[in-house]
Scaffold this motif. Structure first.
Motif, short mmCIF file in Angstrom:
data_model
loop_
_atom_site.label_atom_id
_atom_site.label_comp_id
_atom_site.label_asym_id
_atom_site.label_seq_id
_atom_site.Cartn_x
_atom_site.Cartn_y
_atom_site.Cartn_z
N PHE A 6 0.85 -1.19 0.00
CA PHE A 6 0.00 0.00 0.00
C PHE A 6 0.88 1.23 0.00
CE2 PHE A 6 -2.19 3.49 2.18
CZ PHE A 6 -3.28 3.63 1.36
N TYR A 7 0.64 2.10 -0.96
CA TYR A 7 1.44 3.34 -1.08
C TYR A 7 0.52 4.40 -1.66
CZ TYR A 7 4.90 6.61 -3.05
OH TYR A 7 5.62 7.73 -3.37
N ASN A 8 0.37 5.50 -0.95
CA ASN A 8 -0.48 6.57 -1.45
C ASN A 8 0.01 7.92 -0.92
OD1 ASN A 8 -2.53 8.45 -2.03
ND2 ASN A 8 -3.99 6.76 -2.26
N PRO A 9 0.83 8.60 -1.71
CA PRO A 9 1.47 9.83 -1.24
C PRO A 9 0.67 11.10 -1.50
CG PRO A 9 2.36 9.26 -3.36
CD PRO A 9 1.32 8.21 -3.04
N THR A 10 -0.58 11.00 -1.96
CA THR A 10 -1.34 12.21 -2.26
C THR A 10 -1.72 12.94 -0.98
OG1 THR A 10 -2.27 11.24 -4.27
CG2 THR A 10 -3.45 13.11 -3.32
N ARG A 11 -1.44 14.23 -0.96
CA ARG A 11 -1.80 15.08 0.17
C ARG A 11 -3.24 15.56 -0.03
NH1 ARG A 11 1.51 18.16 3.49
NH2 ARG A 11 3.24 17.65 2.12
N ILE A 12 -4.10 15.28 0.95
CA ILE A 12 -5.50 15.73 0.88
C ILE A 12 -5.64 17.01 1.71
CG2 ILE A 12 -7.90 15.19 1.47
CD1 ILE A 12 -6.85 13.57 -0.89
N VAL A 13 -6.18 18.05 1.09
CA VAL A 13 -6.44 19.30 1.80
C VAL A 13 -7.95 19.51 1.73
CG1 VAL A 13 -5.92 21.76 1.92
CG2 VAL A 13 -4.17 20.15 1.12
N GLU A 164 2.71 4.64 -10.47
CA GLU A 164 3.07 5.43 -9.28
C GLU A 164 3.47 6.85 -9.64
OE1 GLU A 164 5.69 3.65 -6.47
OE2 GLU A 164 4.27 2.07 -5.97
N LEU A 253 -6.97 1.64 -0.07
CA LEU A 253 -6.93 1.17 1.31
C LEU A 253 -7.81 -0.07 1.54
CD1 LEU A 253 -5.83 1.78 4.16
CD2 LEU A 253 -7.93 3.06 4.56
#
Lengths: 385, 385
Positions: A6-13, A164, A253
């Motif tokens: 599992f890899y998810n580097p997106t920043r949620i604002v 990715e 997830l």
């Protein structure tokens, strides 16, 4: 539980007014291309808000990305990225705009001869991509927090890629931006998110207890807030939970470590390619039929779904499964999405036509056990009429 | 739902045998320092497995990081990182080793004069850090997928820091590595994870419906698998779900957009600093008393918790709250953690001693509404006797 990565580097604002954060989130010295769709963001003021936040940045714009974004359109943006030496892409819109922007990001730096190869290799040939961010205006596909995209091309082709390299660096989710959406788009978004969860949940028990609980939590939330989102469009809490649920439905997830199905999506894509139905409409049609036809294989999970999501504790196992499928169908109908092909004036000749499409695209072993053959798909389509 | 920013770039590599993936995950040309704790990874073969996977890499080792990792010990590792020009840190162990490694990563590149300032500024002064990864052997703290760390120093100081620079680049979670852990550590880990969830959940309703559902799902999973993990130590599914639940309990997801408490942790830290109790023991003591003393403020969420997590539908509101708190206490006891200070031979003089510690550390406005004064903490401690 299956092994997983599992890899998810997106920043949620996330929150009201967060578009102003673009000033901080977009690199100061970048040459930026803002990509958007059909112009609703012009009418509702979102584009102006984006422009104001990016005041002082070096910005160009590219509008006109369609629902089910088209390869031919996106190549025009790729040309701009190359000639204008763009080094940051900002998608402003829903899943189609974000998907399209991911393709532009990869195609502009693609080393091969034909960018369509990105699709036929499912993204595995992507070595580099222009960095991108997004401002989400339509909760539905989850594209704002994953690395996948679905792109269409003339000739009934609708294919997927992921890499990715094509995660958004950030995504801004402002629930108030959804207030002015047409009810049909809200309804579609809720159904899309619901079916995304079901594709990763309603398979067979695999000891992924946490993932099951999270999936059930998303389904319960969508069942609770979906109809409210139609009834009271400016209820912030309702829209916030719809938006965050749709993102979490497909950010990797709940599917990590769990078996996945996706047969409903594959049949749905063909229905969109041939008949032009909205993506969510196709899912609302196919999923109840899919659950009915494959109820023996999915029996244990259907019983869990009946009990935990719909609170069905009475009656025989089969009666509870029947009720769970009926509740699912009823939820889609309450969200304004008819669940039979007939409601869209599509008749029984669709069955062989769609089976032919599936055959042409190699979709002969679908589902969590790869046992959804063309014959099973045919029965699902017959049950969808 | 409150506005929030969520960012978590740690790559999780989950499953049996995944330590072999280190060969791919650790940069090929890095000068690596492997950090570990008290030597159990030597006895159970994990260190050999790590060494084998890193064959061909340039590797040094640093052992002896304590539970509640100490500043003085970690400074020795900082010295090695500097003199040996280490540019990748690999933590192999539980939360203490990973926390300590995060501190080493930040302190080795700290521009200020005194690395303790990293703690007193809560990490806000960190500009750079050595990249790090982890191999998790003990599910408990969640440190493997967050950027925070708790560090202790002689003189009863136990402080926290966090920084976006100190996320592990990757963490390997192999459930089979937990099979040989002493029951006490498994019990502590389950309680620690449970209370992490409760600190982010059991506050007041704030329209964070998705976050509530996820939190409830984690609590239900921990209640299900915690006792099983003690009864059948080599059940892979049980250990996998315990491990993944503990990670998700504190990776930022369930707390994003929701009010947070953490008063139980603050009191617990002081109990560990003064009396040397295990972290989880302190949480098992304080949480039931905290819920009891603050039941009026937490009433709505206590009722939700009673119904959704413990399935309590009968009786008056107060009866259901009483039962939920009793069930919580019983869960901790079944996990081998007594829930009263008396069970650890700690008497009533602890009350004023811990209140004094809280005063000294400025912990006078704790909790989700900052209304847990020293007087409230005193009542909680009295209820913990």
């Amino acid at each position: 539980m299956q092994g997983f990565e599992f890899y998810n580097p997106t920043r949620i604002v996330f929150g009201a007014g967060k578009i102003a954060e673009l000033a901080r989130l977009v690199p100061a010295n970048a040459r930026v291309l803002v990509l958007y769709g059909g112009g609703s963001i012009k009418q509702n003021g979102t584009l102006d808000e984006v422009r104001a936040a990016l005041h002082g940045h070096d910005v160009r714009e590219f509008g006109g990305i369609e629902p089910n974004p088209r390869f031919e359109t996106l190549l025009q943006a790729v040309e701009i990225v190359k000639t204008e030496q763009i080094d940051f892409l900002l998608a402003v819109g829903g899943g189609s705009v974000i998907d399209g922007t991911k393709f532009v990001a990869a195609a502009a730096r693609y080393a091969g001869n034909d960018p369509w190869d990105i699709l036929t290799t499912f993204g595995s040939t992507i070595q580099d991509a222009v960095p991108l961010g997004s401002v989400l205006t339509l909760p539905a596909t989850g594209s704002e927090m994953n690395n996948g995209a679905v792109i269409s091309r003339a000739g009934d082709d609708k294919l997927f890629f992921g890499s990715e390299r094509t995660f958004p660096a950030f995504s801004i989710l402002d629930p108030t931006k959804t207030y002015t959406l047409p009810p049909r788009q809200i309804a579609n978004g809720a159904v899309d998110a619901f079916v995304h969860v079901m594709e990763q949940y309603l398979t067979y028990p695999a000891g992924a207890l946490v993932q099951d609980r999270f999936a059930e939590g998303l389904l319960q939330t969508l069942i609770e807030v979906g109809p409210q989102a139609l009834a009271t469009p400016t209820d912030y809490t309702v829209r916030a939970n719809l938006m965050w649920s749709a993102t979490l439905a497909l950010n990797g997830l709940i599917g990590a470590g769990a078996p996945q199905d996706w047969a409903t999506h594959m049949l749905g894509h063909e229905l969109t390619a041939v008949y032009g139905l909205d993506h969510a409409q196709t899912l609302a049609i196919v999923l109840p039929a899919m659950l009915q036809v494959r109820r023996a294989d999915k029996r244990a999970k259907l019983l869990q779904y009946a009990e935990r999501v719909w609170g069905l504790h009475e009656g025989s196992d089969d009666a509870r499964i029947d009720a769970a499928i009926a509740h699912t169908r009823d939820f889609f109908e309450r969200m304004g999405n008819p669940t039979h092909l007939a409601a869209y004036q599509i008749g029984s000749d669709a069955v062989e036509r769609i089976v032919g499409q599936l055959a042409r695209h190699g979709m002969t072993q679908l589902g969590e056990r790869q046992d959804v053959t063309l014959d099973v798909s045919r029965r699902v389509l017959e049950a969808s009429l």
